[in-house]
Design an enzyme around this catalytic site. Structure first.
Site, PDB file in Angstrom:
ATOM      1  N   GLN A 159      24.379 -29.184   3.508  1.00  0.00           N
ATOM      2  CA  GLN A 159      22.962 -29.553   3.465  1.00  0.00           C
ATOM      3  C   GLN A 159      22.361 -29.532   4.867  1.00  0.00           C
ATOM      4  O   GLN A 159      21.223 -29.106   5.064  1.00  0.00           O
ATOM      5  CB  GLN A 159      22.800 -30.950   2.846  1.00  0.00           C
ATOM      6  CG  GLN A 159      21.428 -31.564   2.972  1.00  0.00           C
ATOM      7  CD  GLN A 159      20.343 -30.785   2.249  1.00  0.00           C
ATOM      8  OE1 GLN A 159      20.630 -30.066   1.290  1.00  0.00           O
ATOM      9  NE2 GLN A 159      19.094 -30.915   2.698  1.00  0.00           N
ATOM     10  N   GLU A 160      23.139 -29.962   5.853  1.00  0.00           N
ATOM     11  CA  GLU A 160      22.638 -30.041   7.216  1.00  0.00           C
ATOM     12  C   GLU A 160      22.524 -28.666   7.866  1.00  0.00           C
ATOM     13  O   GLU A 160      21.511 -28.340   8.490  1.00  0.00           O
ATOM     14  CB  GLU A 160      23.562 -30.927   8.064  1.00  0.00           C
ATOM     15  CG  GLU A 160      23.538 -32.405   7.691  1.00  0.00           C
ATOM     16  CD  GLU A 160      22.270 -33.094   8.160  1.00  0.00           C
ATOM     17  OE1 GLU A 160      21.460 -32.459   8.852  1.00  0.00           O
ATOM     18  OE2 GLU A 160      22.076 -34.277   7.821  1.00  0.00           O
ATOM     19  N   SER A 161      23.562 -27.845   7.771  1.00  0.00           N
ATOM     20  CA  SER A 161      23.614 -26.612   8.565  1.00  0.00           C
ATOM     21  C   SER A 161      24.013 -25.363   7.803  1.00  0.00           C
ATOM     22  O   SER A 161      24.095 -24.293   8.391  1.00  0.00           O
ATOM     23  CB  SER A 161      24.612 -26.799   9.711  1.00  0.00           C
ATOM     24  OG  SER A 161      25.938 -26.895   9.186  1.00  0.00           O
ATOM     25  N   TYR A 197      17.108 -34.785   0.024  1.00  0.00           N
ATOM     26  CA  TYR A 197      18.363 -34.688   0.782  1.00  0.00           C
ATOM     27  C   TYR A 197      19.541 -35.203  -0.045  1.00  0.00           C
ATOM     28  O   TYR A 197      20.566 -34.515  -0.191  1.00  0.00           O
ATOM     29  CB  TYR A 197      18.207 -35.491   2.067  1.00  0.00           C
ATOM     30  CG  TYR A 197      19.402 -35.515   2.983  1.00  0.00           C
ATOM     31  CD1 TYR A 197      19.602 -34.510   3.924  1.00  0.00           C
ATOM     32  CD2 TYR A 197      20.313 -36.573   2.953  1.00  0.00           C
ATOM     33  CE1 TYR A 197      20.682 -34.546   4.796  1.00  0.00           C
ATOM     34  CE2 TYR A 197      21.390 -36.618   3.813  1.00  0.00           C
ATOM     35  CZ  TYR A 197      21.572 -35.603   4.739  1.00  0.00           C
ATOM     36  OH  TYR A 197      22.646 -35.647   5.599  1.00  0.00           O
TER      37      TYR A 197
END
Length: 514
Positions: free
Chosen positions: A321-323, A448
């Protein structure tokens, strides 16, 4: 187990007396046997359940009902049945099957007290069974493989349609056939809904029908499944009891569902299993599945190493999800690396280089564990994880502001499903002006958390499937080796039956050695 009693008759007994004795024995034996059968077929009742201390609940194996995990059992119906058993202070005994026909037989014979299996309340079923209050509403979707021509109505069906037998799909198809005489389908007792989805994907059949809640779960694993149209109006789901069950069990179900509706239990369960999968994105799901196969293996050992007491797959889902598992990722806000850490957070976690893959994963894991530890002890799992994820994204202070708003509005600040509906309020001045930490983009942590939950569920499923395939491959290899070994041994000559050729070769070898 049936016990057989053997005895001998002394010679002095007359044949008439022997005959009377055996007649009496048969009467007693038959009476006992019938009594036992009556006991097995005794109607379900609350008093009987309480007296014996357990309840037998029938269900169907599957992702919405009951399935095994690494830590135990799970499933919406399983958890709800467990709460019902707990409310009665009795033990829950799940009796699962793969067949609806078998499930109905178990209910009618008294082997189970009730059915909790995501069953639709239909006209035909109401004639045969009794139902608890409804706890959810679903629709039935006709599905096909992505890329094929989409059928938008019954008249568009040009290929083979297969559904599970004894299902409510059959009843609805029969209604449709009254106005669509060309409609035809096959009914299968061998395959469940998920297996029929795979048959659609493999091109073995063109269409099948599946409940909307079951479809929402399975599309995370089979994104090529597409929806044609709904075959019916939304139908309620409810637990089922036999027609001859006692009124006390139905009354207890009415009370139980009234309670779980009122106290938020149903809302929390619904969010746990379905709340994060309401939105489906075909491209996103396909991209993630490809990344699991192509990119994740490079970093899996690091996720496993630093997850420790956490599930490494959750840590991997956070990183995606972040990168998107890009070690050099960078956002406009200045966060960088696999776990997209801020410079300040990296320093707090002892990270010297955010672009170093291992350091980033180590720092992200450490920071996420800190977020979990900051959650009040009274917040249960898995809500505790979802709160920690929201904190990872928006910060602990803003999360607490949303929890305070939730409490002010009469909601439960310890339930994620209630707090996530208030997080977007942090974007509205009338709410954030009275909070400690002020404005925040409250919709972001909701998306998120939902995204990570979807990635985590899909990754867990893919990982378990890979393990199953590895075990199956190993067993197949071992079986093949055993078969070859047995074949080799069978081809060896037995002692004393050597062929002339073997004897000659042995004699030549001996002479040479001498």
């Amino acid at each position: 187990m049936t016990k057989y009693i053997f005895f001998s008759i002394k010679p002095r007994l007359t044949s008439k007396l022997v005959s009377k004795f055996f007649s009496l024995f048969l009467v007693v034996f038959t009476t006992v046997l019938l009594s036992a059968c009556d006991k097995d077929n005794e109607s379900a009742s609350l008093s009987r359940i309480l007296a014996r201390g357990y309840i037998n609940v029938g269900t169907i194996f599957g992702p919405t009902n009951y399935y095994s995990t690494a830590t135990g059992f799970a499933g919406f119906e399983y958890e709800l049945a467990k709460k019902y058993a707990d409310s009665l202070n009795v033990e829950l005994r799940i009796i699962p099957t793969y067949s609806l026909d078998e499930l109905f037989i178990k209910l009618n014979t008294g082997e189970v007290d009730l059915l909790a299996a995501g069953l639709s309340v239909t006209d035909k079923r109401l004639q045969r069974f009794r139902f608890s209050p409804s706890y959810e509403t679903i629709s039935q979707k006709l599905v096909f493989k992505q890329g094929n021509v989409r059928p938008r109505k019954v008249a568009d069906l040009t290929g083979s349609l297969m559904v599970t037998s004894a299902s409510s799909y059959v009843e609805n198809l029969e209604k449709l056939k009254q106005t669509n005489s060309e409609l035809s389908w096959q009914e299968s007792t061998e395959f469940d809904s998920e297996e029929l989805l795979r048959k659609v994907l493999n091109g073995e059949i063109d269409y099948t029908i599946i409940d909307s809640n079951n479809l929402a779960i399975n599309r995370r694993y089979y994104p090529e499944i597409s929806i044609g149209f709904s075959i019916n109006e939304p139908e309620p789901l409810a637990w089922m009891v036999s027609n001859n069950s006692h009124d006390d069990i139905l009354a207890s179900l009415v009370e139980f569902f009234g309670t779980v509706h009122h106290d938020g239990t149903l809302l929390a369960l619904d969010d746990k299993y379905y709340g994060h999968i309401e939105q489906f994105n075909y491209v996103e799901t396909r991209t993630f599945i490809k990344a699991v196969a192509g990119t994740l293996p490079k970093y899996q050992s690091l996720f496993e190493k630093y997850a420790q007491e956490l599930d490494w797959r959750l840590l991997a889902a956070i990183s995606y999800q972040e990168s998107h598992w890009n070690p050099t990722a960078r956002s406009y806000t200045g966060v960088r690396g696999m776990m997209m850490l801020t410079l300040a957070t990296a320093k707090q976690m002892g990270i010297k280089s955010r672009l170093d893959t291992e350091q980033s994963i180590r720092g992200g894991a450490k920071y996420f564990k800190r977020m979990i530890a900051m959650m009040p002890d009274r917040i249960p799992m898995p809500d505790r994880i979802w709160f920690a994820l929201a904190s990872y994204n928006i910060g602990f202070g803003h999360l607490n502001d949303a929890r305070i708003i939730t409490q002010r509005q009469g909601g439960d600040p310890d339930r994620w499903v209630e707090v996530k509906s208030r997080l977007p309020l942090l974007q509205q001045k009338k709410y954030y002006k009275s909070t400690k930490h002020g404005y925040a983009r409250g919709e972001e942590p909701v998306r998120y958390v939902d995204n990570i939950r979807r990635y985590y569920d899909t990754l867990t499923w893919l990982d378990e499937k890979a393990k199953e395939q590895a075990v199956a491959l190993q067993l197949a290899q071992e079986a093949a080796q055993a078969l070859l070994l047995n074949k080799s041994e069978s081809e060896l000559p037995s002692d004393g039956n050597l062929t002339d050729r073997n004897v000659s070769e042995e004699e030549v070898s001996t002479e040479t050695a001498q």
